[in-house]
Design a protein around this motif. Structure first.
Motif, PDB file in Angstrom:
ATOM      1  N   ARG A 152     -31.685  32.788 -38.346  1.00 42.80           N
ATOM      2  CA  ARG A 152     -30.880  33.988 -38.519  1.00 42.80           C
ATOM      3  C   ARG A 152     -29.406  33.641 -38.717  1.00 42.80           C
ATOM      4  O   ARG A 152     -28.957  32.556 -38.340  1.00 42.80           O
ATOM      5  CB  ARG A 152     -31.012  34.906 -37.286  1.00 42.80           C
ATOM      6  CG  ARG A 152     -32.402  35.440 -37.087  1.00 42.80           C
ATOM      7  CD  ARG A 152     -32.493  36.360 -35.883  1.00 42.80           C
ATOM      8  NE  ARG A 152     -32.388  35.656 -34.616  1.00 42.80           N
ATOM      9  CZ  ARG A 152     -31.474  35.863 -33.691  1.00 42.80           C
ATOM     10  NH1 ARG A 152     -30.519  36.782 -33.885  1.00 42.80           N
ATOM     11  NH2 ARG A 152     -31.473  35.182 -32.557  1.00 42.80           N
ATOM     12  N   CYS A 153     -28.656  34.588 -39.286  1.00 44.10           N
ATOM     13  CA  CYS A 153     -27.218  34.417 -39.479  1.00 44.10           C
ATOM     14  C   CYS A 153     -26.513  35.746 -39.218  1.00 44.10           C
ATOM     15  O   CYS A 153     -26.846  36.758 -39.847  1.00 44.10           O
ATOM     16  CB  CYS A 153     -26.904  33.922 -40.894  1.00 44.10           C
ATOM     17  SG  CYS A 153     -25.130  33.702 -41.215  1.00 44.10           S
ATOM     18  N   ASN A 154     -25.550  35.726 -38.305  1.00 45.41           N
ATOM     19  CA  ASN A 154     -24.724  36.891 -38.006  1.00 45.41           C
ATOM     20  C   ASN A 154     -23.256  36.484 -37.962  1.00 45.41           C
ATOM     21  O   ASN A 154     -22.930  35.296 -37.868  1.00 45.41           O
ATOM     22  CB  ASN A 154     -25.116  37.504 -36.659  1.00 45.41           C
ATOM     23  CG  ASN A 154     -26.473  38.164 -36.689  1.00 45.41           C
ATOM     24  OD1 ASN A 154     -26.697  39.118 -37.421  1.00 45.41           O
ATOM     25  ND2 ASN A 154     -27.404  37.648 -35.879  1.00 45.41           N
ATOM     26  N   THR A 155     -22.382  37.480 -38.005  1.00 47.73           N
ATOM     27  CA  THR A 155     -20.938  37.233 -37.971  1.00 47.73           C
ATOM     28  C   THR A 155     -20.277  38.179 -36.980  1.00 47.73           C
ATOM     29  O   THR A 155     -20.653  39.349 -36.878  1.00 47.73           O
ATOM     30  CB  THR A 155     -20.327  37.433 -39.368  1.00 47.73           C
ATOM     31  OG1 THR A 155     -20.827  36.408 -40.246  1.00 47.73           O
ATOM     32  CG2 THR A 155     -18.811  37.352 -39.343  1.00 47.73           C
ATOM     33  N   ILE A 156     -19.286  37.651 -36.261  1.00 49.58           N
ATOM     34  CA  ILE A 156     -18.441  38.458 -35.394  1.00 49.58           C
ATOM     35  C   ILE A 156     -17.065  38.559 -36.045  1.00 49.58           C
ATOM     36  O   ILE A 156     -16.511  37.555 -36.484  1.00 49.58           O
ATOM     37  CB  ILE A 156     -18.313  37.846 -33.993  1.00 49.58           C
ATOM     38  CG1 ILE A 156     -19.700  37.743 -33.334  1.00 49.58           C
ATOM     39  CG2 ILE A 156     -17.367  38.678 -33.121  1.00 49.58           C
ATOM     40  CD1 ILE A 156     -19.681  37.003 -32.001  1.00 49.58           C
ATOM     41  N   ALA A 157     -16.537  39.779 -36.113  1.00 50.20           N
ATOM     42  CA  ALA A 157     -15.188  40.003 -36.645  1.00 50.20           C
ATOM     43  C   ALA A 157     -14.293  40.440 -35.493  1.00 50.20           C
ATOM     44  O   ALA A 157     -14.197  41.635 -35.189  1.00 50.20           O
ATOM     45  CB  ALA A 157     -15.212  41.066 -37.746  1.00 50.20           C
ATOM     46  N   PRO A 158     -13.642  39.494 -34.827  1.00 48.85           N
ATOM     47  CA  PRO A 158     -12.822  39.850 -33.668  1.00 48.85           C
ATOM     48  C   PRO A 158     -11.523  40.539 -34.080  1.00 48.85           C
ATOM     49  O   PRO A 158     -10.985  40.319 -35.174  1.00 48.85           O
ATOM     50  CB  PRO A 158     -12.506  38.492 -33.013  1.00 48.85           C
ATOM     51  CG  PRO A 158     -13.393  37.499 -33.694  1.00 48.85           C
ATOM     52  CD  PRO A 158     -13.671  38.043 -35.051  1.00 48.85           C
ATOM     53  N   GLY A 159     -11.026  41.356 -33.147  1.00 51.06           N
ATOM     54  CA  GLY A 159      -9.674  41.878 -33.277  1.00 51.06           C
ATOM     55  C   GLY A 159      -8.708  40.865 -32.709  1.00 51.06           C
ATOM     56  O   GLY A 159      -8.855  39.661 -32.916  1.00 51.06           O
ATOM     57  N   ILE A 160      -7.710  41.318 -31.969  1.00 45.89           N
ATOM     58  CA  ILE A 160      -6.714  40.405 -31.414  1.00 45.89           C
ATOM     59  C   ILE A 160      -7.178  39.926 -30.043  1.00 45.89           C
ATOM     60  O   ILE A 160      -7.446  40.719 -29.146  1.00 45.89           O
ATOM     61  CB  ILE A 160      -5.335  41.073 -31.336  1.00 45.89           C
ATOM     62  CG1 ILE A 160      -5.406  42.417 -30.610  1.00 45.89           C
ATOM     63  CG2 ILE A 160      -4.783  41.258 -32.739  1.00 45.89           C
ATOM     64  CD1 ILE A 160      -4.046  43.008 -30.297  1.00 45.89           C
ATOM     65  N   PHE A 161      -7.300  38.607 -29.899  1.00 47.74           N
ATOM     66  CA  PHE A 161      -7.808  38.004 -28.670  1.00 47.74           C
ATOM     67  C   PHE A 161      -6.769  37.076 -28.055  1.00 47.74           C
ATOM     68  O   PHE A 161      -5.897  36.544 -28.749  1.00 47.74           O
ATOM     69  CB  PHE A 161      -9.092  37.223 -28.958  1.00 47.74           C
ATOM     70  CG  PHE A 161     -10.336  38.057 -28.835  1.00 47.74           C
ATOM     71  CD1 PHE A 161     -11.196  37.895 -27.760  1.00 47.74           C
ATOM     72  CD2 PHE A 161     -10.629  39.027 -29.780  1.00 47.74           C
ATOM     73  CE1 PHE A 161     -12.342  38.676 -27.641  1.00 47.74           C
ATOM     74  CE2 PHE A 161     -11.765  39.814 -29.671  1.00 47.74           C
ATOM     75  CZ  PHE A 161     -12.631  39.635 -28.592  1.00 47.74           C
ATOM     76  N   SER A 162      -6.905  36.896 -26.765  1.00 51.04           N
ATOM     77  CA  SER A 162      -6.006  36.018 -26.025  1.00 51.04           C
ATOM     78  C   SER A 162      -6.419  34.565 -26.249  1.00 51.04           C
ATOM     79  O   SER A 162      -7.136  33.965 -25.452  1.00 51.04           O
ATOM     80  CB  SER A 162      -6.049  36.354 -24.526  1.00 51.04           C
ATOM     81  OG  SER A 162      -5.176  35.523 -23.801  1.00 51.04           O
ATOM     82  N   THR A 163      -5.980  34.019 -27.365  1.00 52.97           N
ATOM     83  CA  THR A 163      -6.257  32.640 -27.736  1.00 52.97           C
ATOM     84  C   THR A 163      -4.926  31.897 -27.877  1.00 52.97           C
ATOM     85  O   THR A 163      -3.864  32.523 -27.966  1.00 52.97           O
ATOM     86  CB  THR A 163      -7.004  32.572 -29.076  1.00 52.97           C
ATOM     87  OG1 THR A 163      -6.154  33.114 -30.106  1.00 52.97           O
ATOM     88  CG2 THR A 163      -8.309  33.363 -29.013  1.00 52.97           C
ATOM     89  N   PRO A 164      -4.948  30.573 -27.916  1.00 49.62           N
ATOM     90  CA  PRO A 164      -3.697  29.834 -28.089  1.00 49.62           C
ATOM     91  C   PRO A 164      -2.929  30.265 -29.335  1.00 49.62           C
ATOM     92  O   PRO A 164      -1.690  30.335 -29.316  1.00 49.62           O
ATOM     93  CB  PRO A 164      -4.174  28.379 -28.196  1.00 49.62           C
ATOM     94  CG  PRO A 164      -5.420  28.344 -27.372  1.00 49.62           C
ATOM     95  CD  PRO A 164      -6.091  29.664 -27.627  1.00 49.62           C
TER      96      PRO A 164
END
Length: 256
Positions: free
Chosen positions: A186-198
């Motif tokens: 299977r193949c899926n994608t996540i489209a994140p908004g603004i996340f607390s990343t470096p």
């Protein structure tokens, strides 16, 4: 697919969304190979996760580098069941800037090479490894989860390169799912908004605060474990395939 005793490769696994994913996978009884350009940080993260994790320095844009990482994963853990692509870069440059200076073509090419071509490079080689697995329930052999962005849909001024690559990741999700269906992958994608990343935390408040204001609820940056939780659900829910899911607190980004 149950996560326990399964093996995942996670690109960009030394920080941010990738690290949270590696931690969540190990917490659920899985094993993880961290692929990252930052060897020092990757080694630290793998050590913190114990014997269920390992790391390899990897350039996602290089066929040879990724092939070596896939081989190292199979040698260490015996198989690959899950591929999570979190490696990526951002950019900020208008199509035509001040004094009519056109967008730097080299910058555009670099972002495309890492975010889009790099994602495909890793998943194509991981999928070939997954195809060798014995089929499980529902004849599943593996899961690919890619990372796009809400910029694929709501690209802001100066995000042309970034938005193009993330739109490409969204656009190839269904064809890849169709390509790999006969193999039980299977193949899926996540489209994140603004996340607390470096990457986001390094931005000044004048960049972050307007984006938080555009987020409807909760009005904050996303927490990386929230991304990781969706990754785990995508692995475990076998009927979820060929889909892109926004994870964004209902943000709809304005032009600026």
């Amino acid at each position: 697919m149950e996560i326990a005793n399964k093996v995942a490769v996670v690109t960009g696994g030394a920080s941010g969304l990738g690290r949270a994913t590696a931690e969540a996978f190990v917490a659920r009884g899985g094993r993880v190979m961290i692929l990252d350009r930052d060897a020092t940080r990757a080694a630290e993260v793998a050590a913190s996760l114990g014997d269920s994790a390992a790391w390899v320095e990897c350039d996602v844009t290089s066929a040879d580098s990724v092939s070596a990482a896939i081989a190292a994963t199979k040698e260490k853990f015996g198989a690959i069941h899950v591929c999570v692509n979190c490696a990526g870069v951002g950019s900020a440059m208008k199509t035509v800037g001040r004094e009519n200076v056109p967008h730097d073509l080299g910058v555009f090419e670099t972002v495309v090479k890492i975010n889009l071509i790099g994602t495909f490079n890793v998943l194509r080689l991981a999928a070939a490894a997954m195809a060798e697995n014995e089929p499980g329930e529902d004849n599943d052999r593996g899961v690919i989860i890619n990372t796009a962005s809400v910029a694929a849909f709501d690209g802001q001024v100066g995000q042309v390169a970034y938005s193009a690559t993330k739109g490409g990741v969204v656009g190839m999700t269904l064809p890849i799912a169709r390509d790999l269906a006969s193999l039980g992958i299977r193949c899926n994608t996540i489209a994140p908004g603004i996340f607390s990343t470096p990457l986001m935390n390094g931005a000044p408040d004048k960049v972050k605060l307007p984006l938080i204001e555009m987020t409807q609820f909760p009005k904050r940056l996303g927490h990386p474990p929230e991304y990781a939780a969706l990754v785990c659900h995508m692995v475990e829910n076998t009927f979820l395939n060929g889909e892109t899911i926004r994870l964004d607190g209902a943000i709809r980004m304005q032009p600026r």
